[in-house]
Design a protein around this motif. Structure first.
Motif, mmCIF file in Angstrom:
data_model
loop_
_atom_site.group_PDB
_atom_site.id
_atom_site.type_symbol
_atom_site.label_atom_id
_atom_site.label_comp_id
_atom_site.label_asym_id
_atom_site.label_seq_id
_atom_site.Cartn_x
_atom_site.Cartn_y
_atom_site.Cartn_z
ATOM 1 N N UNK A 172 0.199 -14.026 8.594
ATOM 2 C CA UNK A 172 1.129 -13.086 9.224
ATOM 3 C C UNK A 172 0.775 -11.655 8.827
ATOM 4 N N UNK A 173 1.230 -10.725 9.657
ATOM 5 C CA UNK A 173 1.144 -9.295 9.358
ATOM 6 C C UNK A 173 2.546 -8.804 9.032
ATOM 7 N N UNK A 174 2.656 -7.943 8.015
ATOM 8 C CA UNK A 174 3.938 -7.324 7.640
ATOM 9 C C UNK A 174 3.775 -5.812 7.765
ATOM 10 N N UNK A 222 7.086 -0.712 5.547
ATOM 11 C CA UNK A 222 6.612 -0.291 4.229
ATOM 12 C C UNK A 222 7.586 -0.634 3.115
ATOM 13 N N UNK A 223 8.855 -0.793 3.442
ATOM 14 C CA UNK A 223 9.843 -1.119 2.407
ATOM 15 C C UNK A 223 10.022 -2.626 2.231
ATOM 16 N N UNK A 224 9.321 -3.423 3.019
ATOM 17 C CA UNK A 224 9.516 -4.873 2.966
ATOM 18 C C UNK A 224 9.250 -5.409 1.554
ATOM 19 N N UNK A 225 10.228 -6.148 1.028
ATOM 20 C CA UNK A 225 10.135 -6.818 -0.279
ATOM 21 C C UNK A 225 9.854 -5.859 -1.436
ATOM 22 N N UNK A 226 10.185 -4.604 -1.245
ATOM 23 C CA UNK A 226 9.927 -3.624 -2.312
ATOM 24 C C UNK A 226 10.707 -3.947 -3.568
ATOM 25 N N UNK A 227 11.889 -4.527 -3.422
ATOM 26 C CA UNK A 227 12.758 -4.784 -4.573
ATOM 27 C C UNK A 227 12.916 -6.270 -4.891
ATOM 28 N N UNK A 228 12.376 -7.134 -4.049
ATOM 29 C CA UNK A 228 12.438 -8.571 -4.353
ATOM 30 C C UNK A 228 11.115 -9.239 -3.981
ATOM 31 N N UNK A 229 10.024 -8.581 -4.347
ATOM 32 C CA UNK A 229 8.689 -9.069 -3.969
ATOM 33 C C UNK A 229 8.424 -10.471 -4.509
ATOM 34 N N UNK A 230 8.770 -10.704 -5.769
ATOM 35 C CA UNK A 230 8.483 -12.009 -6.369
ATOM 36 C C UNK A 230 9.195 -13.120 -5.604
ATOM 37 N N UNK A 250 -0.550 -10.271 5.218
ATOM 38 C CA UNK A 250 -1.320 -9.027 5.124
ATOM 39 C C UNK A 250 -0.358 -7.876 5.370
ATOM 40 N N UNK A 251 -0.367 -6.893 4.465
ATOM 41 C CA UNK A 251 0.600 -5.802 4.543
ATOM 42 C C UNK A 251 -0.004 -4.560 5.190
ATOM 43 N N UNK A 252 0.851 -3.763 5.783
ATOM 44 C CA UNK A 252 0.478 -2.508 6.438
ATOM 45 C C UNK A 252 -0.388 -1.664 5.505
ATOM 46 N N UNK A 253 -1.635 -1.401 5.850
ATOM 47 C CA UNK A 253 -2.511 -0.642 4.957
ATOM 48 C C UNK A 253 -2.483 0.867 5.198
ATOM 49 N N UNK A 254 -1.686 1.314 6.173
ATOM 50 C CA UNK A 254 -1.774 2.704 6.615
ATOM 51 C C UNK A 254 -0.712 3.629 6.018
ATOM 52 N N UNK A 314 4.052 4.302 10.232
ATOM 53 C CA UNK A 314 4.227 3.472 11.418
ATOM 54 C C UNK A 314 2.864 3.302 12.081
ATOM 55 N N UNK A 315 2.522 2.086 12.411
ATOM 56 C CA UNK A 315 1.193 1.792 12.936
ATOM 57 C C UNK A 315 1.084 2.113 14.422
ATOM 58 N N UNK A 316 -0.114 2.435 14.870
ATOM 59 C CA UNK A 316 -0.375 2.718 16.274
ATOM 60 C C UNK A 316 -0.661 1.413 17.021
ATOM 61 N N UNK A 317 -0.720 1.501 18.342
ATOM 62 C CA UNK A 317 -1.046 0.320 19.133
ATOM 63 C C UNK A 317 -2.424 -0.221 18.775
ATOM 64 N N UNK A 318 -3.395 0.665 18.592
ATOM 65 C CA UNK A 318 -4.745 0.210 18.254
ATOM 66 C C UNK A 318 -4.780 -0.495 16.898
ATOM 67 N N UNK A 319 -4.061 0.065 15.932
ATOM 68 C CA UNK A 319 -4.022 -0.547 14.601
ATOM 69 C C UNK A 319 -3.328 -1.904 14.650
ATOM 70 N N UNK A 320 -2.235 -1.986 15.398
ATOM 71 C CA UNK A 320 -1.532 -3.260 15.537
ATOM 72 C C UNK A 320 -2.418 -4.291 16.226
#
Length: 309
Positions: free
Chosen positions: A4-6, A9-17, A31-35, A38-44
């Protein structure tokens, strides 16, 4: 192993474990957002090409993007609004779409009222003036016992109702499918948008962006507004005509606005950013520790469920 892609940017920031263990248990590789934005259409399109699922914030999932994801089976919205997702395409191709319903409702209701109070009491303007050595008193607006119009009585709108009751406000509301019992129990005057614009001192927006709500507040109906009207929008930018809002605020035909959402995010050269009587947010109303934890866990559970069904 399900991939999956996530994107948020705040996803699981406080409950990652907690979330990481959940993914591991269900053989999910994320796989987490590397940018860092907010991602562009091309990046997505690039990152979704081999994914089975995606947990998405406000990044674009239009048809052009989805066509590049032949393995995609599930989309978990990290939030509620799905206007960035081509749901016609997902329906046609049997891609499941879930939402984190009610997970951030209290956080957004809090922030809506915070924006309302900040604009009414000129909090940001006074703060900036004081820091620059300007110690003058600035006359602001009262909130207690005033009239508030709430557009949309979903979970967030109902939360704003509760907060407004603490200020003994008269509550008006517009909703396409109102909960009549809730309306009656909370002494809400259910009415139309034009009446709310004419009679209310505050408007707080909590509607989805649809063809019916696009520019629901516009030049034609906002010309009826009181000069002391404050508009708060923590829903979607397209519900308010931004050019009209800019002109009204600039010319002091309304008192001001609290805006957490824009038609384009981040806004590009928006003139609203120039105005002292407009308090701006970065689509941040749901960004609290508690809401982030709830949304992250719910989105993770949703994507796992839909990928396993």
């Amino acid at each position: 192993m399900k991939k999956i892609l996530v994107t948020p940017r705040s996803f699981a920031k406080y409950n990652y474990r907690q979330v990481a263990e959940l993914f591991k248990k269900h053989n999910v590789e994320a796989e987490f957002n590397p940018y860092g934005q907010i991602m562009t259409e091309d990046q997505m399109s690039d990152l979704l090409s081999d994914k089975d699922g995606v947990i998405v914030g406000v990044d674009p999932l239009h048809e052009e993007v989805l066509r590049q994801a032949p393995q995609l089976k599930a989309i978990a919205k990290y939030g509620v609004g799905v206007d960035n997702i081509d749901t016609g395409y997902t329906d046609e191709h049997a891609i499941k779409v879930s939402r984190t319903l009610n997970a951030n409702a209290d956080a957004v209701a809090d922030y809506s009222f915070a924006l309302l109070m900040a604009v009414a009491r000129r909090v940001v303007e006074i703060n900036n003036g004081c820091k620059a050595g300007d110690w003058q008193k600035k006359i602001a607006l009262d909130i207690f016992e005033k009239k508030i119009g709430i557009l949309g009585l979903g979970a967030i709108g109902r939360g704003v109702v509760k907060r407004a009751q603490g200020f003994d406000m008269s509550i008006y509301a517009y909703d396409m499918y109102p909960d009549e019992a809730f309306v009656a129990q909370n002494d809400i005057r259910l009415t139309d948008v034009d009446t709310i614009i004419r009679e209310c001192d505050f408007i707080s927006i909590h509607l989805p962006l649809t063809p019916d709500t696009k520019h629901l507040l516009n030049a034609d109906n906002l010309k009826q507004a009181k000069k002391n009207l404050i508009i708060v929008n923590t829903a979607r930018g397209g519900i308010v005509d931004e050019e009209t809002l800019y002109q009204l605020c600039k010319e002091n035909r309304i008192f001001g606005a609290g805006i957490d959402v824009f038609e384009q995010e981040p806004p590009q050269q928006s003139k609203l950013l120039e105005l002292e009587n407009v308090v701006i947010g970065s689509h941040t109303a749901a960004s609290t520790v508690g809401a982030t934890e709830k949304m992250s866990l719910m989105a993770a559970e949703n994507i796992i469920k839909d990928l396993e069904d």
